[in-house]
Design a protein around this motif. Structure first.
Motif, PDB file in Angstrom:
ATOM      1  N   VAL A  43      33.068 -33.882  25.708  1.00  0.00           N
ATOM      2  CA  VAL A  43      32.273 -33.119  26.670  1.00  0.00           C
ATOM      3  C   VAL A  43      32.023 -31.722  26.124  1.00  0.00           C
ATOM      4  CG1 VAL A  43      32.150 -32.256  29.046  1.00  0.00           C
ATOM      5  CG2 VAL A  43      33.289 -34.445  28.567  1.00  0.00           C
ATOM      6  N   CYS A  44      30.781 -31.282  26.198  1.00  0.00           N
ATOM      7  CA  CYS A  44      30.400 -29.937  25.769  1.00  0.00           C
ATOM      8  C   CYS A  44      29.984 -29.119  26.976  1.00  0.00           C
ATOM      9  CB  CYS A  44      29.245 -30.007  24.766  1.00  0.00           C
ATOM     10  SG  CYS A  44      28.625 -28.389  24.249  1.00  0.00           S
ATOM     11  N   HIS A  45      30.601 -27.975  27.147  1.00  0.00           N
ATOM     12  CA  HIS A  45      30.223 -27.049  28.211  1.00  0.00           C
ATOM     13  C   HIS A  45      29.327 -25.962  27.640  1.00  0.00           C
ATOM     14  CE1 HIS A  45      30.942 -23.240  30.515  1.00  0.00           C
ATOM     15  NE2 HIS A  45      30.574 -24.048  31.491  1.00  0.00           N
ATOM     16  N   VAL A  46      28.266 -25.633  28.364  1.00  0.00           N
ATOM     17  CA  VAL A  46      27.337 -24.574  27.956  1.00  0.00           C
ATOM     18  C   VAL A  46      27.353 -23.501  29.035  1.00  0.00           C
ATOM     19  CG1 VAL A  46      25.000 -24.010  27.201  1.00  0.00           C
ATOM     20  CG2 VAL A  46      25.926 -26.307  26.792  1.00  0.00           C
ATOM     21  N   GLY A  47      27.897 -22.344  28.711  1.00  0.00           N
ATOM     22  CA  GLY A  47      28.081 -21.281  29.702  1.00  0.00           C
ATOM     23  C   GLY A  47      27.129 -20.116  29.537  1.00  0.00           C
ATOM     24  N   THR A  48      25.950 -20.365  28.994  1.00  0.00           N
ATOM     25  CA  THR A  48      24.986 -19.278  28.751  1.00  0.00           C
ATOM     26  C   THR A  48      24.678 -18.497  30.011  1.00  0.00           C
ATOM     27  OG1 THR A  48      23.945 -20.824  27.193  1.00  0.00           O
ATOM     28  CG2 THR A  48      22.811 -18.743  27.601  1.00  0.00           C
ATOM     29  N   ALA A  49      24.555 -19.178  31.147  1.00  0.00           N
ATOM     30  CA  ALA A  49      24.112 -18.532  32.385  1.00  0.00           C
ATOM     31  C   ALA A  49      25.095 -17.479  32.888  1.00  0.00           C
ATOM     32  CB  ALA A  49      23.879 -19.582  33.466  1.00  0.00           C
ATOM     33  N   ASN A  50      26.371 -17.563  32.469  1.00  0.00           N
ATOM     34  CA  ASN A  50      27.323 -16.515  32.863  1.00  0.00           C
ATOM     35  C   ASN A  50      27.794 -15.702  31.664  1.00  0.00           C
ATOM     36  OD1 ASN A  50      29.343 -17.970  31.570  1.00  0.00           O
ATOM     37  ND2 ASN A  50      30.469 -18.496  33.435  1.00  0.00           N
ATOM     38  N   GLY A  51      27.020 -15.743  30.596  1.00  0.00           N
ATOM     39  CA  GLY A  51      27.335 -14.911  29.431  1.00  0.00           C
ATOM     40  C   GLY A  51      28.475 -15.429  28.580  1.00  0.00           C
ATOM     41  N   ASP A  52      28.731 -16.753  28.630  1.00  0.00           N
ATOM     42  CA  ASP A  52      29.814 -17.349  27.831  1.00  0.00           C
ATOM     43  C   ASP A  52      31.143 -16.638  28.069  1.00  0.00           C
ATOM     44  OD1 ASP A  52      28.079 -19.202  26.704  1.00  0.00           O
ATOM     45  OD2 ASP A  52      27.644 -17.952  24.956  1.00  0.00           O
ATOM     46  N   GLN A  53      31.543 -16.527  29.333  1.00  0.00           N
ATOM     47  CA  GLN A  53      32.774 -15.827  29.688  1.00  0.00           C
ATOM     48  C   GLN A  53      33.993 -16.598  29.188  1.00  0.00           C
ATOM     49  OE1 GLN A  53      32.955 -14.945  33.876  1.00  0.00           O
ATOM     50  NE2 GLN A  53      30.966 -13.920  33.881  1.00  0.00           N
ATOM     51  N   ARG A  54      34.719 -15.984  28.270  1.00  0.00           N
ATOM     52  CA  ARG A  54      35.842 -16.672  27.650  1.00  0.00           C
ATOM     53  C   ARG A  54      36.983 -16.946  28.630  1.00  0.00           C
ATOM     54  NH1 ARG A  54      31.892 -16.212  24.312  1.00  0.00           N
ATOM     55  NH2 ARG A  54      32.297 -16.417  22.069  1.00  0.00           N
ATOM     56  N   SER A  55      37.177 -16.088  29.614  1.00  0.00           N
ATOM     57  CA  SER A  55      38.262 -16.321  30.575  1.00  0.00           C
ATOM     58  C   SER A  55      37.978 -17.573  31.405  1.00  0.00           C
ATOM     59  CB  SER A  55      38.442 -15.111  31.488  1.00  0.00           C
ATOM     60  OG  SER A  55      37.241 -14.814  32.189  1.00  0.00           O
ATOM     61  N   PHE A  56      36.729 -17.764  31.829  1.00  0.00           N
ATOM     62  CA  PHE A  56      36.357 -18.957  32.577  1.00  0.00           C
ATOM     63  C   PHE A  56      36.461 -20.192  31.691  1.00  0.00           C
ATOM     64  CE2 PHE A  56      32.935 -21.821  34.270  1.00  0.00           C
ATOM     65  CZ  PHE A  56      33.606 -22.185  35.431  1.00  0.00           C
ATOM     66  N   GLN A  57      36.092 -20.035  30.431  1.00  0.00           N
ATOM     67  CA  GLN A  57      36.195 -21.156  29.508  1.00  0.00           C
ATOM     68  C   GLN A  57      37.641 -21.596  29.329  1.00  0.00           C
ATOM     69  OE1 GLN A  57      34.115 -20.206  25.887  1.00  0.00           O
ATOM     70  NE2 GLN A  57      32.137 -20.007  26.922  1.00  0.00           N
ATOM     71  N   ALA A  58      38.576 -20.654  29.369  1.00  0.00           N
ATOM     72  CA  ALA A  58      39.995 -21.015  29.270  1.00  0.00           C
ATOM     73  C   ALA A  58      40.411 -21.873  30.456  1.00  0.00           C
ATOM     74  CB  ALA A  58      40.858 -19.757  29.202  1.00  0.00           C
ATOM     75  N   ASP A  59      39.888 -21.562  31.661  1.00  0.00           N
ATOM     76  CA  ASP A  59      40.168 -22.390  32.833  1.00  0.00           C
ATOM     77  C   ASP A  59      39.591 -23.799  32.655  1.00  0.00           C
ATOM     78  OD1 ASP A  59      41.490 -20.333  34.125  1.00  0.00           O
ATOM     79  OD2 ASP A  59      39.732 -19.706  35.280  1.00  0.00           O
ATOM     80  N   LEU A  60      38.389 -23.879  32.095  1.00  0.00           N
ATOM     81  CA  LEU A  60      37.771 -25.184  31.857  1.00  0.00           C
ATOM     82  C   LEU A  60      38.555 -25.986  30.823  1.00  0.00           C
ATOM     83  CD1 LEU A  60      33.956 -24.289  31.759  1.00  0.00           C
ATOM     84  CD2 LEU A  60      35.250 -25.280  33.653  1.00  0.00           C
ATOM     85  N   ASP A  61      39.053 -25.312  29.803  1.00  0.00           N
ATOM     86  CA  ASP A  61      39.848 -25.999  28.783  1.00  0.00           C
ATOM     87  C   ASP A  61      41.091 -26.630  29.405  1.00  0.00           C
ATOM     88  OD1 ASP A  61      38.066 -25.314  26.788  1.00  0.00           O
ATOM     89  OD2 ASP A  61      39.184 -23.543  26.160  1.00  0.00           O
ATOM     90  N   GLU A  62      41.744 -25.898  30.323  1.00  0.00           N
ATOM     91  CA  GLU A  62      42.909 -26.462  31.012  1.00  0.00           C
ATOM     92  C   GLU A  62      42.512 -27.671  31.853  1.00  0.00           C
ATOM     93  OE1 GLU A  62      46.141 -22.906  31.653  1.00  0.00           O
ATOM     94  OE2 GLU A  62      44.717 -23.318  33.267  1.00  0.00           O
ATOM     95  N   ALA A  63      41.382 -27.552  32.557  1.00  0.00           N
ATOM     96  CA  ALA A  63      40.921 -28.669  33.383  1.00  0.00           C
ATOM     97  C   ALA A  63      40.603 -29.892  32.527  1.00  0.00           C
ATOM     98  CB  ALA A  63      39.688 -28.241  34.178  1.00  0.00           C
ATOM     99  N   ALA A  64      40.037 -29.665  31.352  1.00  0.00           N
ATOM    100  CA  ALA A  64      39.709 -30.776  30.457  1.00  0.00           C
ATOM    101  C   ALA A  64      40.958 -31.455  29.925  1.00  0.00           C
ATOM    102  CB  ALA A  64      38.843 -30.276  29.303  1.00  0.00           C
ATOM    103  N   ARG A  65      41.985 -30.682  29.605  1.00  0.00           N
ATOM    104  CA  ARG A  65      43.244 -31.283  29.153  1.00  0.00           C
ATOM    105  C   ARG A  65      43.837 -32.153  30.257  1.00  0.00           C
ATOM    106  NH1 ARG A  65      43.802 -26.317  26.380  1.00  0.00           N
ATOM    107  NH2 ARG A  65      44.929 -25.344  28.114  1.00  0.00           N
ATOM    108  N   LEU A  66      43.728 -31.669  31.499  1.00  0.00           N
ATOM    109  CA  LEU A  66      44.223 -32.434  32.635  1.00  0.00           C
ATOM    110  C   LEU A  66      43.453 -33.749  32.785  1.00  0.00           C
ATOM    111  CD1 LEU A  66      46.235 -32.237  35.055  1.00  0.00           C
ATOM    112  CD2 LEU A  66      44.337 -31.280  36.390  1.00  0.00           C
TER     113      LEU A  66
END
Length: 241
Positions: A43-66
Motif C-alpha cells: 500500500v502506498c500513501h500519498v500525503g501531498t494534500a497535507n504537505g507530507d506531514q511526517r508525524s502523521f505518516q508515523a501514525d499511518l506506519d503504525e496502523a499499517a504494521r497493525l
C-alpha cells in the motif's frame, strides 16, 4: 496483483482512533485493499494534500504494521523519491491519497507529472482510493475549503472519473448548497457525494456501489434537470461494510 478492472474507491472516511495506536485503518481502507486481491498487500500513501506531514505518516506506519501490510509513502516534499513516479506507483497494489488541500495537491501533482502516473497505475490495475481531497482528485472537480472557509469549486481534477464529487456531505453544512449551485450552473457535471464514513466504488468510469463503514450516513447523486435547470438530488442505495 492487479485488479481485474480499473478501480477507484473515493471516500469521506477510512481512519479511526486506535486502541494502542493513535489511529487505525477503518473499513474503507481495508475494503480498498480487499479490492486489490493481494494476499500480501503493498500500500502506498500519498500525503501531498497535507504537505507530507511526517508525524502523521508515523501514525499511518503504525496502523499499517497493525494491519500487516507493506506500507510506503510517495513524498513530494521536498523532492520526489524517484524520477519514475509511475514505476514507483506500479510497485504497489493500492494507492491511498490523504485529505487536506485538494487545490494544493493538484498544483503540486501537475508540477511533478503525478496525474499521468496515476492514470497509468489505474489503467494497470492498481486500486486507487482516498479520503476528502483524495476523493475529489479522481473526479472532474468538487467543492473545497482549500482557499478559505467560504467553499469554492475546483474543476481541474484528474477526471479519471467524468463526474463532480462532494465530500463530508453531512458534517459540513456548506457542502450541499455549494454542490447544488455548481451543478445547476453547469460548473460541475453530474456529481456523486458522500457523507462521512461513506465511499463510492467505481469500476472503470461506472459507479458500481456506495458503501459505508458507519451505521448511518449515505451517498447521493446530484444532476441538473434539463428542462428546469435545477439541481436534483437522489439518495443512492448503500451497503454497510
Amino acid at each position: 496483483m492487479p485488479a481485474e478492472q480499473p478501480t477507484i474507491l473515493a471516500t469521506s472516511g477510512g481512519f479511526k482512533a486506535g486502541s494502542r495506536t493513535n489511529l487505525e485503518f477503518h473499513a474503507l481502507v481495508h475494503h480498498a485493499v480487499d479490492l486489490s486481491g493481494a494476499t500480501k498487500p503493498k500500500v502506498c500513501h500519498v500525503g501531498t494534500a497535507n504537505g507530507d506531514q511526517r508525524s502523521f505518516q508515523a501514525d499511518l506506519d503504525e496502523a499499517a504494521r497493525l494491519a500487516g501490510w507493506e506500507f510506503s509513502h510517495l513524498n513530494l516534499f521536498v523532492m520526489p523519491p524517484t524520477d519514475d513516479i509511475a514505476g514507483f506507483l506500479l510497485e504497489h497494489d493500492v494507492v491511498w491519497v490523504g485529505g487536506g488541500s485538494v487545490a494544493n495537491l493538484l498544483a503540486v501533482w501537475d508540477v511533478h507529472g503525478v496525474g499521468p502516473a496515476m492514470r497509468r497505475a489505474w489503467e494497470s490495475g492498481v486500486v486507487l482510493g482516498g479520503v476528502s481531497a483524495g476523493s475529489i482528485c479522481w473526479h472532474a472537480g468538487g467543492a473545497t475549503d482549500s482557499f478559505g472557509p467560504d467553499l469554492r469549486v475546483v474543476t481541474n481534477g484528474l477526471a479519471l472519473l467524468p463526474y463532480g464529487n462532494g465530500v463530508h456531505y453531512d458534517s459540513e453544512a456548506r457542502r450541499r448548497p455549494t454542490i447544488h449551485a455548481a451543478v445547476a450552473s453547469g460548473v460541475l457535471p453530474k456529481t456523486y457525494c458522500t457523507d462521512d464514513g461513506a465511499g463510492l466504488l467505481y469500476r472503470g468510469t461506472e459507479l458500481v456501489e456506495a458503501v459505508s463503514e458507519r451505521r448511518n450516513g449515505g451517498a447521493y447523486v446530484v444532476d441538473r434537470d434539463g428542462s428546469s435547470g435545477i439541481a436534483q438530488e437522489e439518495t443512492l442505495d448503500i451497503r454497510r461494510l
